[in-house]
Design an enzyme around this catalytic site. Sequence first.
Site, PDB file in Angstrom:
ATOM      1  N   TYR A 480       0.854  -1.193   0.000  1.00  0.00           N
ATOM      2  CA  TYR A 480       0.000   0.000   0.000  1.00  0.00           C
ATOM      3  C   TYR A 480       0.891   1.244   0.000  1.00  0.00           C
ATOM      4  O   TYR A 480       1.057   1.887  -1.005  1.00  0.00           O
ATOM      5  CB  TYR A 480      -0.959  -0.026   1.199  1.00  0.00           C
ATOM      6  CG  TYR A 480      -1.924   1.139   1.224  1.00  0.00           C
ATOM      7  CD1 TYR A 480      -1.725   2.220   2.087  1.00  0.00           C
ATOM      8  CD2 TYR A 480      -3.016   1.181   0.368  1.00  0.00           C
ATOM      9  CE1 TYR A 480      -2.594   3.305   2.093  1.00  0.00           C
ATOM     10  CE2 TYR A 480      -3.895   2.256   0.358  1.00  0.00           C
ATOM     11  CZ  TYR A 480      -3.670   3.321   1.236  1.00  0.00           C
ATOM     12  OH  TYR A 480      -4.521   4.395   1.216  1.00  0.00           O
ATOM     13  N   SER A 561      -6.154   1.196  -4.564  1.00  0.00           N
ATOM     14  CA  SER A 561      -6.279   2.632  -4.306  1.00  0.00           C
ATOM     15  C   SER A 561      -4.901   3.303  -4.350  1.00  0.00           C
ATOM     16  O   SER A 561      -4.278   3.301  -5.420  1.00  0.00           O
ATOM     17  CB  SER A 561      -6.977   2.815  -2.970  1.00  0.00           C
ATOM     18  OG  SER A 561      -7.629   4.031  -2.977  1.00  0.00           O
ATOM     19  N   ASP A 653     -17.630   3.908  -7.553  1.00  0.00           N
ATOM     20  CA  ASP A 653     -16.477   4.271  -6.724  1.00  0.00           C
ATOM     21  C   ASP A 653     -16.357   5.794  -6.744  1.00  0.00           C
ATOM     22  O   ASP A 653     -15.863   6.390  -7.704  1.00  0.00           O
ATOM     23  CB  ASP A 653     -15.188   3.630  -7.255  1.00  0.00           C
ATOM     24  CG  ASP A 653     -14.018   3.893  -6.290  1.00  0.00           C
ATOM     25  OD1 ASP A 653     -12.955   3.256  -6.440  1.00  0.00           O
ATOM     26  OD2 ASP A 653     -14.195   4.747  -5.394  1.00  0.00           O
ATOM     27  N   HIS A 695     -15.740   1.590  -3.979  1.00  0.00           N
ATOM     28  CA  HIS A 695     -14.316   1.566  -3.647  1.00  0.00           C
ATOM     29  C   HIS A 695     -13.928   0.305  -2.901  1.00  0.00           C
ATOM     30  O   HIS A 695     -12.757  -0.062  -2.893  1.00  0.00           O
ATOM     31  CB  HIS A 695     -13.990   2.807  -2.809  1.00  0.00           C
ATOM     32  CG  HIS A 695     -12.528   3.093  -2.720  1.00  0.00           C
ATOM     33  ND1 HIS A 695     -11.733   3.282  -3.831  1.00  0.00           N
ATOM     34  CD2 HIS A 695     -11.705   3.198  -1.654  1.00  0.00           C
ATOM     35  CE1 HIS A 695     -10.496   3.511  -3.447  1.00  0.00           C
ATOM     36  NE2 HIS A 695     -10.443   3.457  -2.138  1.00  0.00           N
TER      37      HIS A 695
HETATM   38  O1  LIG Z   1     -10.117  10.135   1.295  1.00  0.00           O
HETATM   39  C1  LIG Z   1     -10.089   9.490   2.314  1.00  0.00           C
HETATM   40  N1  LIG Z   1      -9.047   8.719   2.683  1.00  0.00           N
HETATM   41  C2  LIG Z   1      -7.916   8.543   1.795  1.00  0.00           C
HETATM   42  C3  LIG Z   1      -8.272   7.568   0.675  1.00  0.00           C
HETATM   43  O2  LIG Z   1      -9.332   6.965   0.663  1.00  0.00           O
HETATM   44  N2  LIG Z   1      -7.374   7.412  -0.310  1.00  0.00           N
HETATM   45  C4  LIG Z   1      -6.093   8.093  -0.433  1.00  0.00           C
HETATM   46  C5  LIG Z   1      -5.602   7.744  -1.822  1.00  0.00           C
HETATM   47  C6  LIG Z   1      -6.678   6.958  -2.485  1.00  0.00           C
HETATM   48  C7  LIG Z   1      -7.580   6.454  -1.396  1.00  0.00           C
HETATM   49  C8  LIG Z   1      -7.159   5.072  -0.897  1.00  0.00           C
HETATM   50  O3  LIG Z   1      -5.972   4.807  -0.832  1.00  0.00           O
HETATM   51  O4  LIG Z   1      -8.064   4.329  -0.465  1.00  0.00           O
HETATM   52  O5  LIG Z   1     -11.111   9.460   3.243  1.00  0.00           O
HETATM   53  C9  LIG Z   1     -12.140  10.448   3.065  1.00  0.00           C
HETATM   54  C10 LIG Z   1     -11.823  11.609   3.963  1.00  0.00           C
HETATM   55  C11 LIG Z   1     -12.696  11.926   5.002  1.00  0.00           C
HETATM   56  C12 LIG Z   1     -12.438  13.002   5.822  1.00  0.00           C
HETATM   57  C13 LIG Z   1     -11.299  13.768   5.625  1.00  0.00           C
HETATM   58  C14 LIG Z   1     -10.431  13.454   4.591  1.00  0.00           C
HETATM   59  C15 LIG Z   1     -10.691  12.360   3.755  1.00  0.00           C
END
Ligand SMILES: O=C(NCC(=O)N1CCC[C@H]1C(=O)O)OCc1ccccc1
Length: 725
Positions: A480, A561, A653, A695
């Site tokens: 990851y 992701s 997603d 997702h």
């Molecule tokens: O985006 C994310 N988390 C990061 C995320 O889901 N990412 C980051 C990169 C792509 C994807 C993953 O790796 O699942 O959660 C939503 C959120 C809520 C409140 C404040 C900020 C963000």
Amino acid sequence: LPVLQYPIARRDESVVDVYHGVPVADPYRWLEDPDAKEVKEFVEKQVTLMESILKTCETREDLGRTIKSLFDHPRFSTPYKKENKYFYSHNSGLQAQDVLYVQDGLEEEAEVLLDPNGLSEDGTVALSAMSISEDAKYLAYSLSASGSDWVTIKVMRIDDKATEPDCLSWVKFSSISWTHDGKGFFYSRYPAPKEGKDLDAGTETNINLNQEVRYHFLGTDQSDDILCWRDPDNPKWTFSAQVSEDGKYLLLYTHEGCDPVEKLYYCDLSAIQHELEGYRERNDMLPFIKLVDDFEALYTYVANDESEFTFLTNKNAPKQKLIRVNIKEPGEWVDVIPESERDVLESANAVNGSQVLVSYLSDVKCVLQLRDLKTGLLLHHLPIDIGSVDGISCRRKDKEVFISFTSFLTPGIIYKCNLDSEVPEMKIFREIVVPGFDRAAFEVKQVFVSSKDGTKIPMFIVSKKGIQLDGSHPSLLYGYGGFNINITPSFSVRRLVLTRHLGVVFCIANIRGGGEYGEEWHKAGSLSRKQNCFDDFIASAEYLVSAGYTQPNKLCIEGGSNGGLLVAACINQRPDLFGCALAHVGVMDMLRFHKFTIGHAWTSDYGCSDKEEEFNWLIKYSPLHNVKRPWEQTDNQKSIQYPSTMLLTADHDDRVVPLHSLKLLATMQYVLCTSVVNSPQTNPIVGRIDSKAGHGAGRPTQKLIDEAADMYSFMAKMLGISWIN
Ligand SMILES: O=C(NCC(=O)N1CCC[C@H]1C(=O)O)OCc1ccccc1
């Protein structure tokens, strides 16, 4: 394999953006509109291509059947208490969604409280968040459909399970927190999108801005909710409201992105609770006091005695520590448990009145201790095996704590620990058993791999017992590497089926960008140092070859992701090192990710192309912008091609919108295949695009099984491995 007929996707050469003077073409920009007919046609053709290939993957039926049968075992969450009732979720084995149960005592008859399986005929409606009122009279819960981040909050009366009329929409990234008078709860929501579009929530890519905190009065309409907080000057910020365990304070956490930092305001609830109704007429917000008004650290609530608060923080402590402050006189913050030299303090749960159960991550393995809440002094070590604690459930007023444990070869054990005995003992409360799984047939190792810059990278290796290191084993390397997330040992039916029936050696590399060694480890794999993630992953792959586990044409890499970005960047940089690549819902367009849904929150790890210095980081590894023909790079690469590659995404997603995978798929098929006569690229480049799926969260069991069967039978076919009975 039949000669592949890749769909020819239109290239709009007129789309060129100029980033700080640098022109960057984006010929598949048109793939960014999920509602366009042309995009739907592109997806249909890719699905047809994928299905034509899956037909040739002989192990698909065996895999599906075996994963399904091994997955068909009862699973439980840790129970948690409210008033005198216990609640827990349970899946009998193949239910699409876990079911929520309630019982009056641990030995009493349990009954179904909420069964999401009845809310859709295909199991695609999932329970997301939930919160039970202090008097255990009401359950507030949020439902998501087709895997979208959008949820609807509903309320149920627990005694007769009647669904209340309350229905709150346009909720996203929200907790639910009741006031202790049971009159209502705090939650976070976004403005309703502009009317007009018959929105299939979760398929849109619109940016998420202007979240706000509201309080909902039970039994009223959402339009009557009072506005507690919002910050129109900072539309990207997100907010979370939490009521303290004594019900006297409201904590307001503000995030500007995904970094482990937050502002912390509070409001004395006992002072305003009786007049919350009054706020409906007034249009000012709740009277918050700014305890921390900068984005320097996290302050995770642990406990409070009146205004004396205990927080878990990374303030001047990248491996975290426990601190105390009197919020009425916030001049002096005191260390209760100082930062450990080596281990990351991951969680702290107040229990038994004056104690705190803390968990550490030590070289990616979990350590549990019972300490004195006031002084931090160590009282007892709680013995657990090598593995992960994936759930701790207790209340400060209880003398019992439930701890759920898992590891690569342990499906799941829920311990019940009674703290009233002199020496706390970990009794097995529930053990998850997987019929037909024989742990003695496998072995787990942890190695430390030297990365390009000499940094030691931990890697877990799961294999059949006693394999010869003769380079013959197909191997699956998973990673990851971002957002301070730890990838710790866990039980995976589908991966154990691969090891048992395909002879696969399964590996997890704990590369930089994660939180395995605290915030410094996270920062070392972020922003200008993101390339460290790829170097670490490549070094892990090279170790598996040099140590004799496998060889490039038998090595598959997988990630989701941010891990999908990892996989796509690594095959761009080292197409020669892998035989197969599986990238789920990857972030592939690093120049435009911040424009869609919550992508703007990820600039904390990636940076943003709006800024010149950060554009120069991103353009160097962005998967979409670095697809090159290996055979044209240098002479000794004549016979090099990309590994067989599957990009996976889904129509709902709205975390990482499908356009990332669709644009990369079109680019790879064009650059490597359709634009080259007699291309050396004979390894397939295909897309698996699911529907009524998102997702990952909330995915129904059958969809999980189908995806694993498709993905891993593709891998087996491409690595030339066959089924072992
Ligand atoms: O985006 C994310 N988390 C990061 C995320 O889901 N990412 C980051 C990169 C792509 C994807 C993953 O790796 O699942 O959660 C939503 C959120 C809520 C409140 C404040 C900020 C963000």
